[in-house]
Design an enzyme around this catalytic site. Structure first.
Site, mmCIF file in Angstrom:
data_model
loop_
_atom_site.group_PDB
_atom_site.id
_atom_site.type_symbol
_atom_site.label_atom_id
_atom_site.label_comp_id
_atom_site.label_asym_id
_atom_site.label_seq_id
_atom_site.Cartn_x
_atom_site.Cartn_y
_atom_site.Cartn_z
ATOM 1 N N GLU A 1 2.865 -0.493 4.382
ATOM 2 C CA GLU A 1 2.485 -1.876 4.726
ATOM 3 C C GLU A 1 1.972 -2.481 3.436
ATOM 4 O O GLU A 1 0.876 -2.134 2.980
ATOM 5 C CB GLU A 1 1.344 -1.877 5.758
ATOM 6 C CG GLU A 1 1.671 -1.239 7.073
ATOM 7 C CD GLU A 1 2.335 -2.206 8.032
ATOM 8 O OE1 GLU A 1 2.508 -3.390 7.679
ATOM 9 O OE2 GLU A 1 2.693 -1.764 9.132
ATOM 10 N N CYS B 1 -3.146 -9.915 3.477
ATOM 11 C CA CYS B 1 -1.710 -9.733 3.206
ATOM 12 C C CYS B 1 -0.898 -10.811 3.917
ATOM 13 O O CYS B 1 0.176 -11.182 3.470
ATOM 14 C CB CYS B 1 -1.269 -8.351 3.648
ATOM 15 S SG CYS B 1 -1.779 -7.970 5.326
HETATM 16 P P1 NAD Z 1 -3.987 -0.742 -3.797
HETATM 17 O O1 NAD Z 1 -2.539 -0.480 -3.721
HETATM 18 O O2 NAD Z 1 -4.604 -0.913 -5.129
HETATM 19 O O3 NAD Z 1 -4.819 0.425 -3.087
HETATM 20 C C1 NAD Z 1 -4.602 0.790 -1.766
HETATM 21 C C2 NAD Z 1 -5.096 2.193 -1.546
HETATM 22 O O4 NAD Z 1 -4.287 3.098 -2.303
HETATM 23 C C3 NAD Z 1 -6.525 2.435 -1.987
HETATM 24 O O5 NAD Z 1 -7.145 3.311 -1.091
HETATM 25 C C4 NAD Z 1 -6.344 3.104 -3.351
HETATM 26 O O6 NAD Z 1 -7.425 3.917 -3.746
HETATM 27 C C5 NAD Z 1 -5.121 3.935 -3.102
HETATM 28 N N1 NAD Z 1 -4.358 4.312 -4.298
HETATM 29 C C6 NAD Z 1 -4.349 3.697 -5.514
HETATM 30 N N2 NAD Z 1 -3.464 4.318 -6.336
HETATM 31 C C7 NAD Z 1 -2.919 5.331 -5.626
HETATM 32 C C8 NAD Z 1 -1.939 6.320 -5.912
HETATM 33 N N3 NAD Z 1 -1.344 6.390 -7.123
HETATM 34 N N4 NAD Z 1 -1.590 7.197 -4.952
HETATM 35 C C9 NAD Z 1 -2.159 7.125 -3.722
HETATM 36 N N5 NAD Z 1 -3.097 6.213 -3.397
HETATM 37 C C10 NAD Z 1 -3.481 5.330 -4.332
HETATM 38 O O7 NAD Z 1 -4.256 -2.018 -2.882
HETATM 39 P P2 NAD Z 1 -5.628 -2.790 -2.642
HETATM 40 O O8 NAD Z 1 -5.918 -3.617 -3.848
HETATM 41 O O9 NAD Z 1 -6.662 -1.850 -2.151
HETATM 42 O O10 NAD Z 1 -5.230 -3.724 -1.403
HETATM 43 C C11 NAD Z 1 -4.641 -4.965 -1.541
HETATM 44 C C12 NAD Z 1 -3.160 -4.884 -1.215
HETATM 45 O O11 NAD Z 1 -2.974 -4.387 0.110
HETATM 46 C C13 NAD Z 1 -2.506 -6.245 -1.216
HETATM 47 O O12 NAD Z 1 -1.245 -6.176 -1.855
HETATM 48 C C14 NAD Z 1 -2.347 -6.564 0.262
HETATM 49 O O13 NAD Z 1 -1.343 -7.489 0.544
HETATM 50 C C15 NAD Z 1 -2.053 -5.217 0.804
HETATM 51 N N6 NAD Z 1 -2.292 -5.169 2.258
HETATM 52 C C16 NAD Z 1 -1.218 -5.100 3.103
HETATM 53 C C17 NAD Z 1 -1.416 -5.115 4.472
HETATM 54 C C18 NAD Z 1 -0.250 -5.071 5.428
HETATM 55 O O14 NAD Z 1 -0.463 -4.869 6.610
HETATM 56 N N7 NAD Z 1 0.972 -5.266 4.973
HETATM 57 C C19 NAD Z 1 -2.718 -5.168 4.983
HETATM 58 C C20 NAD Z 1 -3.772 -5.233 4.091
HETATM 59 C C21 NAD Z 1 -3.561 -5.223 2.724
#
Ligand code: NAD
Length: 520
Positions: free
Chosen positions: A231, A265
């Site tokens: 997502e 998002c």
């Molecule tokens: P992010 O991708 O930076 O981090 C998300 C999660 O992944 C965090 O827990 C982070 O610690 C972890 N992570 C980071 N690098 C990783 C790796 N290499 N391997 C595994 N895990 C890792 O995103 P964010 O800044 O926390 O969140 C914002 C993003 O989330 C935005 O793009 C937003 O649109 C999206 N989002 C999508 C939805 C949806 O339902 N589509 C809902 C909420 C947020």
């Protein structure tokens, strides 16, 4: 590495310890050890256990909302309405539908080709689910997956965002003492911990976050041949047509863009308004955005890094000639230390292809408005994005709007509203393109949280099936007659003759099989 200061108030937050990689492996092993017995429990018992979380959660509503606010900065009303209450509804929804949804079902089998057989499809738990979540809805998003995953018989190991670790830990507390030891646990950390969890011995990865991280997660899962759901981000478009109720549309897109300080998002990040109503609509939007109160209606950005992205997008658009109608600057006040003024900008079509503000996820309280000639142009511009999470159409002509909705490249299209269904457990939520391929909410979520196991019961007492060895010319003719009977025969007469052939050939084939010797 963990943020220790609240973006809302600047208060010092409690220390959180990062989970070591070896301990993450142990958490996954404990989850695996607990999972099979949990999946073997009667479903109504699992429902009974998980349902207890609902009253715990509602009883602590204010305290949880305050915690979420302290970590994210969002207004208390948003924490209560967007995180706590919908999470209680998630438990209610799944507790009421899961038994029916997981009921085994019987697919049909053609009795002529497959005599005396029956089949049942059981939905089996995947096993151990790794759940990696972002910071923007740190309470509601994990629970949307944890509740159905556990009810379906899975174990879950969750890693919350390093920006909201305390809310993650609070979710673990909600389940304390209810579940078998190790069935659900929370590990803490950032990218390193996330990677360690995704690469560990889990059976499914449910990831919510940015496309950049989603790609890394998908790559690890591809190497391990483990399924994952993603997502990811969004760049939602709102299309405002000439017959829209302009007051409702203006208030709706402003809420859709500014809610959660735009860190959503499914936030409106682009508006395409048709020329006829562009001036009137834009003026109403600017006025509505100007009236929002920093720290009351619109919280701060959750991190300084996120505020820097917002400022970069807005400043580049300004430099390119986009007009700022309101906002357009950072603000640091006691109530919103990382604030950014709700911003409305008028952007020319010619700038659209080059501006990050209209191409990349801004994730902030910024609303660019683009005037278009007509609905066709609006749809083609809305669809031109890499993302495709949600979109909205604003019009009084609902039948036409519903038809237009089906031409939008998005997982959710809302008419005369925007993306509010993300919090409703019975509704599917998911996107296309760089918005990922996961579905949370609705029975469709069970498609990845479970897998089908087919069990076939054969009551046929014959020593051989028709299609078993030995093969023979009669078997070949029978297959050709089946093809004619199933539609290959051009006329009714030819089909009748195929039916007679099938009957005769079936008899001959049965005879040769019971003789144990085939016809030449
Ligand atoms: P992010 O991708 O930076 O981090 C998300 C999660 O992944 C965090 O827990 C982070 O610690 C972890 N992570 C980071 N690098 C990783 C790796 N290499 N391997 C595994 N895990 C890792 O995103 P964010 O800044 O926390 O969140 C914002 C993003 O989330 C935005 O793009 C937003 O649109 C999206 N989002 C999508 C939805 C949806 O339902 N589509 C809902 C909420 C947020």
């Amino acid at each position: 590495m963990f943020a220790n200061e609240s973006p809302a108030t600047g208060e010092r937050l409690s220390e959180v310890e990062e989970t070591e990689a070896t301990e993450i492996g142990r958490a996954v092993a404990r989850a695996r050890a607990a999972q099979a017995a949990w999946a073997d429990r009667a479903l109504h018992e699992r429902v009974k256990v998980v349902s207890k979380v609902r009253s715990r959660l509602l009883g602590a509503a204010e305290e949880i909302a305050a915690l979420v606010r302290s970590e994210t900065g969002k207004p208390l009303a948003e924490a209560l309405l967007g995180e706590v209450l919908p999470s209680a509804d998630v438990v209610t929804y799944w507790a009421s539908v899961v038994e029916e949804q997981l009921e085994p079902w019987e697919p049909e089998m053609d009795a002529l080709s497959y005599p005396r057989k029956e089949a049942r499809i059981h939905r089996e738990a995947r096993g151990v689910v790794a759940l990696v979540t972002p910071w923007n809805f740190p309470f509601a998003l994990p629970l949307r997956t944890i509740v159905p995953a556990l009810l379906a018989g899975n174990a879950v190991v969750m890693k919350p965002s390093e920006i909201t670790p305390r809310t993650g830990a609070r979710i673990a507390d909600l389940f304390a003492g209810l579940l078998p030891e190790g069935l659900f646990s929370v590990v803490q950390g950032g990218a390193t911990a996330g990677e360690a969890l995704v690469a560990s011995e889990v059976d499914l990865v449910v990831f919510t976050g940015s496309p950049a991280t989603g790609r890394k997660v998908a790559t690890i899962c591809a190497e391990r041949l483990v399924p994952c759901t993603l997502e990811l981000g969004g760049k939602d478009a709102a299309i405002v047509l000439a017959d829209a109720d302009l007051d409702r549309a203006a208030n709706g897109v402003v809420w859709g863009a500014m809610m959660n300080a735009g860190q959503n998002c499914g936030a409106v990040e682009r508006v395409y308004v048709v020329a006829e109503v562009s001036a009137a609509f834009t003026a109403k939007v600017a006025q509505a955005a100007k009236s929002l109160r920093i720290g009351v209606d619109v919280g701060p950005l959750t991190t300084a890094a996120q505020r820097a992205v917002v400022a970069r997008h807005v400043d580049a658009a300004k430099d390119a000639g986009a007009e700022v109608l309101t906002g357009g600057e950072a603000v640091d006040e006691a109530s919103a230390r990382l604030g950014y003024r709700p911003t409305v900008m008028k952007v020319a079509k010619a700038q659209e292809d080059t501006l990050a503000l209209l191409r990349d996820e801004t994730f902030g309280p910024v609303l660019p408005i683009v005037e278009v000639a007509d609905v066709e142009e609006a749809i083609s511009r809305a669809n031109a994005s890499r993302y495709g999470l949600t979109a909205s159409l604003w019009s009084r002509d609902l039948p036409r709007a519903e038809q237009l909705a089906r031409r939008l490249r998005a997982g959710v299209v809302t008419i005369n509203n925007h993306s509010f269904t993300g919090a409703i457990a019975s509704m599917p939520w998911g996107g296309v393109g760089e918005s990922g391929w996961g579905v949370t909410g609705s029975p469709s979520a069970l498609d990845h949280l479970t897998r089908p196991r087919l069990v076939v019961l054969d009551r046929n007492r014959a020593t051989r099936e028709l299609w078993w060895y030995p093969y023979s010319p009669t078997l070949e003719k029978l297959a050709i007659a089946f093809a004619a009977l199933r539609g290959g025969a051009a006329s009714l007469g030819a089909r009748l003759s195929a039916l007679l052939s099938v009957v005769g050939l079936l008899r001959r084939r049965s005879a040769e099989l019971s003789r144990g010797a085939v016809d030449p």
